[in-house]
Design an enzyme around this catalytic site. Sequence first.
Site, PDB file in Angstrom:
ATOM      1  N   HIS A 130     -19.417  -6.246   6.864  1.00  0.00           N
ATOM      2  CA  HIS A 130     -19.859  -4.850   7.019  1.00  0.00           C
ATOM      3  C   HIS A 130     -19.440  -4.373   8.415  1.00  0.00           C
ATOM      4  O   HIS A 130     -19.319  -5.181   9.338  1.00  0.00           O
ATOM      5  CB  HIS A 130     -21.383  -4.825   6.884  1.00  0.00           C
ATOM      6  CG  HIS A 130     -21.989  -3.463   6.847  1.00  0.00           C
ATOM      7  ND1 HIS A 130     -22.260  -2.748   7.989  1.00  0.00           N
ATOM      8  CD2 HIS A 130     -22.391  -2.688   5.815  1.00  0.00           C
ATOM      9  CE1 HIS A 130     -22.808  -1.583   7.649  1.00  0.00           C
ATOM     10  NE2 HIS A 130     -22.897  -1.526   6.334  1.00  0.00           N
ATOM     11  N   ASP A 207     -25.408 -12.434   8.679  1.00  0.00           N
ATOM     12  CA  ASP A 207     -25.868 -11.079   8.379  1.00  0.00           C
ATOM     13  C   ASP A 207     -26.589 -11.123   7.030  1.00  0.00           C
ATOM     14  O   ASP A 207     -25.953 -11.211   5.970  1.00  0.00           O
ATOM     15  CB  ASP A 207     -24.647 -10.148   8.342  1.00  0.00           C
ATOM     16  CG  ASP A 207     -24.983  -8.748   7.847  1.00  0.00           C
ATOM     17  OD1 ASP A 207     -26.109  -8.529   7.364  1.00  0.00           O
ATOM     18  OD2 ASP A 207     -24.097  -7.873   7.926  1.00  0.00           O
ATOM     19  N   GLN A 210     -28.170  -8.063   2.990  1.00  0.00           N
ATOM     20  CA  GLN A 210     -28.183  -7.999   1.518  1.00  0.00           C
ATOM     21  C   GLN A 210     -28.715  -9.282   0.883  1.00  0.00           C
ATOM     22  O   GLN A 210     -28.651  -9.445  -0.328  1.00  0.00           O
ATOM     23  CB  GLN A 210     -26.764  -7.713   0.983  1.00  0.00           C
ATOM     24  CG  GLN A 210     -26.169  -6.400   1.450  1.00  0.00           C
ATOM     25  CD  GLN A 210     -26.888  -5.164   0.904  1.00  0.00           C
ATOM     26  OE1 GLN A 210     -27.740  -5.253   0.021  1.00  0.00           O
ATOM     27  NE2 GLN A 210     -26.564  -4.014   1.458  1.00  0.00           N
ATOM     28  N   LYS A 233     -34.273  -2.065   3.380  1.00  0.00           N
ATOM     29  CA  LYS A 233     -33.630  -2.548   2.146  1.00  0.00           C
ATOM     30  C   LYS A 233     -34.551  -3.488   1.376  1.00  0.00           C
ATOM     31  O   LYS A 233     -34.147  -4.085   0.382  1.00  0.00           O
ATOM     32  CB  LYS A 233     -32.323  -3.276   2.496  1.00  0.00           C
ATOM     33  CG  LYS A 233     -31.238  -2.378   3.109  1.00  0.00           C
ATOM     34  CD  LYS A 233     -29.961  -3.146   3.243  1.00  0.00           C
ATOM     35  CE  LYS A 233     -28.984  -2.511   4.213  1.00  0.00           C
ATOM     36  NZ  LYS A 233     -28.379  -1.270   3.741  1.00  0.00           N
ATOM     37  N   CYS A 372     -19.035   1.010   4.068  1.00  0.00           N
ATOM     38  CA  CYS A 372     -18.898   0.443   5.424  1.00  0.00           C
ATOM     39  C   CYS A 372     -18.107  -0.870   5.413  1.00  0.00           C
ATOM     40  O   CYS A 372     -18.397  -1.777   6.196  1.00  0.00           O
ATOM     41  CB  CYS A 372     -20.251   0.242   6.095  1.00  0.00           C
ATOM     42  SG  CYS A 372     -21.165   1.759   6.327  1.00  0.00           S
TER      43      CYS A 372
HETATM   44  N1  7TS Z   1     -24.825  -5.641   6.879  1.00  0.00           N
HETATM   45  C1  7TS Z   1     -24.716  -5.467   5.551  1.00  0.00           C
HETATM   46  C2  7TS Z   1     -24.189  -6.566   4.708  1.00  0.00           C
HETATM   47  C3  7TS Z   1     -25.106  -4.258   4.988  1.00  0.00           C
HETATM   48  O1  7TS Z   1     -25.000  -4.085   3.667  1.00  0.00           O
HETATM   49  C4  7TS Z   1     -25.610  -3.226   5.819  1.00  0.00           C
HETATM   50  C5  7TS Z   1     -25.996  -1.886   5.270  1.00  0.00           C
HETATM   51  C6  7TS Z   1     -25.719  -3.482   7.181  1.00  0.00           C
HETATM   52  C7  7TS Z   1     -25.310  -4.699   7.678  1.00  0.00           C
HETATM   53  C8  7TS Z   1     -26.281  -2.486   8.133  1.00  0.00           C
HETATM   54  O2  7TS Z   1     -27.613  -2.278   7.871  1.00  0.00           O
HETATM   55  P1  7TS Z   1     -28.397  -1.166   8.702  1.00  0.00           P
HETATM   56  O3  7TS Z   1     -29.778  -1.212   8.179  1.00  0.00           O
HETATM   57  O4  7TS Z   1     -28.258  -1.522  10.128  1.00  0.00           O
HETATM   58  O5  7TS Z   1     -27.699   0.130   8.380  1.00  0.00           O
HETATM   59  N2  7TS Z   1     -25.320  -1.521   4.114  1.00  0.00           N
HETATM   60  C9  7TS Z   1     -25.317  -0.324   3.521  1.00  0.00           C
HETATM   61  C10 7TS Z   1     -24.689  -0.116   2.299  1.00  0.00           C
HETATM   62  O6  7TS Z   1     -24.100  -0.976   1.656  1.00  0.00           O
HETATM   63  N3  7TS Z   1     -24.839   1.188   1.957  1.00  0.00           N
HETATM   64  O7  7TS Z   1     -25.544   1.791   2.921  1.00  0.00           O
HETATM   65  C11 7TS Z   1     -25.846   0.880   3.913  1.00  0.00           C
END
Ligand code: 7TS
Length: 414
Positions: A130, A207, A210, A233, A372
């Site tokens: 990501h 990371d 997910q 999430k 992303c």
């Molecule tokens: N890493 C992964 C694997 C992610 O899917 C996301 C967010 C992040 C990091 C960042 O998370 P945040 O809470 O800091 O934004 N992914 C997504 C997505 O797939 N669609 O919207 C956000």
Amino acid sequence: MEPPQTEPLDVDRIRSDFPILEREFDGTPLVYLDNAATSQTPDQVVDAIAHYYRHYNANVHRGLHQLSQEASIAYEEAHDRVAEFIGASGGREEVVFTKNTTESMNTVAYAWGLSELGPGDEIVLTEMEHHAALVTWQQIAKKTGAEVKFVRVDEEGYLDMDHARELITDDTEMVSVVHVSNTLGTINPVSELADIAHDHDSLIFVDGAQSAPHVSIDVEAIDADFFAFSGHKMCGPTGIGVLYGKEHLLEEMQPYLYGGMMISKVTFEDSTWHELPWKFEAGTPVIAQGIALAEAIDYLEDIGMDRIEAHEEALAEYAYDRLSEFEDIDILGPPGDDRAGLVSFNLDSVHAHDVSEILNSHGVAVRAGDHCTQPLHDKLGVPASARASFYIYNTREEIDTMIDALEDARELFA
Ligand code: 7TS
């Protein structure tokens, strides 16, 4: 991978905790399949936030008055709850609250990377990272003269582990790898990667944005040096992320945000730092969010992480099979029976953005775009994809609704 054998979820009961799922648009019921972007929030978590603001809202660590003590205890105990949830035996000292996964990543990149990396050092990422990891390490590499290398993703959407073994060498200082790809649904062998990294005295950052919402996590079994995820999430509120770090590493690292709360002693000349984890939580922290995250964890664990995993993997397999009925579809990532609870795809004849617009007119919320992961989409030769991602409250019937809506999209663009 065989999902764990578990009792099925009582989805009707779970759905009753999420009033938002009753929404309709001009009589068309909402089908929410954008959980990888953010999940919905159950009443229990909304109530925990309201209860905090209604009954014991105060700043933490500062005042000695009753409200502040109550807020401080709840906020600190939320760290313990998170530690327990991810198997961090060091307790709260190993759990830093941040804003989100992105901030957790940046915390390590700045607090560890800026001082530890230099020319000749290498950071190994994967092609499926990501942007939260990719852009962060790329920019830290530019600042420090370190080099970033990428483990290849093969045609099926798996990491090329031979390539990983080739790339991770004694020059590697950090391996940063996504546990579950938010685009491909691939579940990566993070504990094997941790072994390879540690054989070369490298650290590994996993990371878990997910994975933590969907499967049981044991950071010590993985042997992750750092692990990050986001509250929003996993039935929690926005504005709260977690950075787990092994205690000795967090102990050695200097903070990168300075100010109140994170200090021990301050003079006009110099300052010393508060103990872990507060050293990394400068300023008034995410009090309500942290307390609500602990409530979200209670909610998920009451259902059972193994059951959640089995439910979502079954939905993903069903969605994969149903999508495979279309001849002109390209599904990204591994086979239906070996993936996490999301499926990204492209119909030959319809752009992903048009797909999501037509699905939206049927009440179906999916994400379209690059999720992303722009460089991964470039590699796959597609500008974008549509993605359906599942959670505890989703059903097979909702997937059927999506499939019917896709039939519509194909007819419209035929
Ligand atoms: N890493 C992964 C694997 C992610 O899917 C996301 C967010 C992040 C990091 C960042 O998370 P945040 O809470 O800091 O934004 N992914 C997504 C997505 O797939 N669609 O919207 C956000």
